[in-house]
Design a protein around this motif. Structure first.
Motif, PDB file in Angstrom:
ATOM      1  N   UNK A   1       9.196  12.569   1.128  1.00  0.00           N
ATOM      2  CA  UNK A   1       8.145  12.626   2.135  1.00  0.00           C
ATOM      3  C   UNK A   1       7.025  11.657   1.790  1.00  0.00           C
ATOM      4  N   UNK A   2       6.708  10.818   2.740  1.00  0.00           N
ATOM      5  CA  UNK A   2       5.623   9.861   2.559  1.00  0.00           C
ATOM      6  C   UNK A   2       4.692   9.998   3.759  1.00  0.00           C
TER       7      UNK A   2
ATOM      8  N   UNK B   1       2.834   5.014   4.395  1.00  0.00           N
ATOM      9  CA  UNK B   1       3.867   4.163   4.988  1.00  0.00           C
ATOM     10  C   UNK B   1       3.243   2.918   5.621  1.00  0.00           C
ATOM     11  N   UNK B   2       2.121   3.103   6.313  1.00  0.00           N
ATOM     12  CA  UNK B   2       1.428   1.973   6.935  1.00  0.00           C
ATOM     13  C   UNK B   2       0.905   1.016   5.870  1.00  0.00           C
ATOM     14  N   UNK B   3       0.352   1.565   4.788  1.00  0.00           N
ATOM     15  CA  UNK B   3      -0.156   0.727   3.697  1.00  0.00           C
ATOM     16  C   UNK B   3       0.977  -0.054   3.039  1.00  0.00           C
TER      17      UNK B   3
ATOM     18  N   UNK C   1       1.908  -8.715   3.681  1.00  0.00           N
ATOM     19  CA  UNK C   1       1.001  -9.579   2.927  1.00  0.00           C
ATOM     20  C   UNK C   1       1.759 -10.336   1.831  1.00  0.00           C
ATOM     21  N   UNK C   2       2.632  -9.652   1.123  1.00  0.00           N
ATOM     22  CA  UNK C   2       3.418 -10.294   0.069  1.00  0.00           C
ATOM     23  C   UNK C   2       4.351 -11.350   0.653  1.00  0.00           C
ATOM     24  N   UNK C   3       4.930 -11.061   1.790  1.00  0.00           N
ATOM     25  CA  UNK C   3       5.808 -12.026   2.443  1.00  0.00           C
ATOM     26  C   UNK C   3       5.037 -13.293   2.826  1.00  0.00           C
ATOM     27  N   UNK C   4       3.834 -13.112   3.377  1.00  0.00           N
ATOM     28  CA  UNK C   4       3.009 -14.265   3.750  1.00  0.00           C
ATOM     29  C   UNK C   4       2.614 -15.080   2.523  1.00  0.00           C
TER      30      UNK C   4
END
Length: 75
Positions: free
Chosen positions: A33-34, A39-41, A48-51
């Motif tokens: 359970x998250x 989940x949004x964070x 952000x990491x992908x960018x």
């Protein structure tokens, strides 16, 4: 003093149940359970990491081009 068998037992329980101290499986709702905010964070951080990784690749390409230009200019 623990024996190698004890350690093996703990590892086996952990792999099977998610806890080294209990023989019964952990509640799936508690383990998986998250919260929606978490989940949004997580999604935001992944974007952000992908960018940032994309920007790193671009900068590495620019660096490589400049290195090649310097080699040609020096000759």
């Amino acid at each position: 003093m623990s024996t190698p068998g004890t350690l093996h037992s703990w590892v086996s329980r952990w792999c099977r149940n998610g806890s080294a101290s209990s023989d019964r499986p952990a509640e799936p709702a508690q383990v998986e359970r998250m919260r929606e905010s978490e989940r949004a964070e997580l999604e935001r951080l992944r974007r952000e990491m992908s960018e940032k990784n994309k920007r790193i690749r671009e900068l590495e390409m620019e660096r490589d081009v400049l290195k090649r230009c310097m080699v040609l200019w020096v000759k």
